[in-house]
Design an enzyme around this catalytic site. Structure first.
Site, PDB file in Angstrom:
ATOM      1  N   CYS A 153      -1.774   9.127  25.384  1.00 25.42           N
ATOM      2  CA  CYS A 153      -1.679  10.584  25.449  1.00 25.42           C
ATOM      3  C   CYS A 153      -3.019  11.279  25.631  1.00 25.42           C
ATOM      4  CB  CYS A 153      -0.982  11.113  24.199  1.00 25.42           C
ATOM      5  SG  CYS A 153       0.583  10.276  23.837  1.00 25.42           S
ATOM      6  N   HIS A 287      -1.984  18.218  23.560  1.00 25.97           N
ATOM      7  CA  HIS A 287      -0.961  17.240  23.919  1.00 25.97           C
ATOM      8  C   HIS A 287       0.372  17.670  23.324  1.00 25.97           C
ATOM      9  CE1 HIS A 287       1.453  13.725  24.202  1.00 25.97           C
ATOM     10  NE2 HIS A 287       1.271  13.351  22.945  1.00 25.97           N
ATOM     11  N   ASN A 318       7.928  14.978  25.171  1.00 24.90           N
ATOM     12  CA  ASN A 318       6.591  14.370  25.105  1.00 24.90           C
ATOM     13  C   ASN A 318       6.450  13.416  26.282  1.00 24.90           C
ATOM     14  OD1 ASN A 318       4.395  12.680  24.560  1.00 24.90           O
ATOM     15  ND2 ASN A 318       4.778  12.599  22.364  1.00 24.90           N
TER      16      ASN A 318
END
Length: 362
Positions: A153, A287, A318
């Site tokens: 990420c 993020h 996500n």
């Protein structure tokens, strides 16, 4: 500005002490040839974004059965209402290509002007060769240097850091940075730790020369002591020996505490490195891990109400390395007045790894 091939070719024909166009050299040491050096641009910036999301909208109701949960529980804990996922015939590189083509077109450059292609991903279908090399061929950027970044990420922030240095050092005039993931390929529908969080998508950015500072110094690093907090359920060797197919999982509380308390420190360092305060930001793009993390993050940083906070996770999910460029792309689509403003972006994830920088929005 001389490109890499021209610079290298010129350097081979020089006598010691001479300089190739677009290069510089240090004073000669006695009896030693002088190595030419490239001159880069003083500043770099993000010129444009591109985006691609999975074509299937997956609501919470489609996922709650196998994890014995509810739509309300998922919304409260993550903020996710739907996530975007791609069909079986779509790979991460397909999403990357769509996003890259949009970014290139918006930047107003030709593919052959791209000197380096960086793809941040953990869901390429093979260990080698890289997704970046295939993407470069697809979009017509060959023979650009191309390689993948495995920083989960934080991968996009890592890519921006490298692109910034490449433009400034003269390695390339334009760099394509892509975060591309098809996380639905590594989901166990019965896993309550992470499966309902994940979506599919790709976000792309073109980094190029600028006449003003467009990318501030990057704060990045890792904490390998928490290496097993996010990862796969088995190794490939264990899978070959009969273990179930590896899928993603995480230690949720460990990740939450680390993200909220430790990453706030990193975000503050990034602001300090840029020489700006939270009230000077136009946007905050963390993020897209979890809405609770995002909101607590903003609270701890003292982000004022005047700053737009990216919450793309609510309808995209996500998407790991793709989440920051996807969220940035959506913010600019919905709020074009943010163009030219400052954005603090920070990625953090499996490794555990992190990267943050302040950028000027294209």
């Amino acid at each position: 500005m001389t490109d890499a091939s021209t610079t290298d070719g010129a350097a081979t024909s020089l006598q010691a002490g001479q300089e190739a166009p677009g290069t510089t050299s240090a004073p000669a040491a006695a009896g030693r040839p002088v190595l030419s050096q490239r001159r880069g641009h003083e500043f770099s910036r993000i010129l444009a974004f591109g985006a691609a999301r999975g074509d299937k909208t997956v609501p919470n109701e489609d996922l709650i059965g196998p994890i014995d949960s509810s739509d309300e529980w998922i919304r409260q804990r993550t903020g996710i209402i739907t996530r975007m996922r791609a069909g079986a015939d779509v790979e991460a590189v397909d999403l990357a290509e769509t996003a890259a083509r949009e970014a290139i077109a918006k930047a107003g450059i030709a593919p052959e002007q791209i000197g380096v292609v960086l793809v941040s991903t953990v869901t390429h279908t093979v260990a080698t060769p890289s997704m970046a090399a295939l993407l470069a061929e697809r979009i017509g950027a060959t023979p650009a240097a191309a390689y993948d970044i495995s920083a989960a990420c934080a991968g996009y922030a890592y890519g921006i850091a490298q692109a910034d240095s490449f433009v400034k050092s003269g390695i390339a005039d334009h760099v394509l940075v892509v975060g591309a993931e098809k996380l639905s390929d590594v989901v166990d529908p019965t896993d309550r730790s992470i499966s309902f969080l994940l979506g599919d998508g790709a976000g792309a950015a073109i980094v190029g020369p600028s006449d003003f500072p467009g990318i501030a110094p990057t704060i990045w690093g890792s904490d390998g002591s928490k290496w097993d907090a996010i990862g796969m359920t088995a190794t490939y060797n264990e899978w070959a020996a009969g273990a179930p197919r590896p899928t993603m999982r995480q230690a949720g509380q460990t990740v939450f505490r680390w993200a909220v308390w430790e990453m706030v420190k990193v975000a503050r360092e990034a602001l300090d490195a840029a020489g700006v305060s939270p009230d000077q930001l136009a946007a905050f793009v963390p993020h897209q891990a979890n809405i609770r993390i995002i909101d607590e993050f903003a609270k701890q940083l003292g982000i004022p109400e005047s700053v737009m906070i990216a919450r793309d996770i609510t309808t995209t999910g996500n998407t790991s390395a793709a989440s920051i460029p996807l969220a940035s792309h959506r913010l600019l689509e919905e709020h074009p007045d943010l163009s030219g403003g400052l954005a603090l972006q920070i990625g953090f994830g499996a490794g555990l790894v992190f990267g943050a920088q302040v950028v000027v929005l294209p």
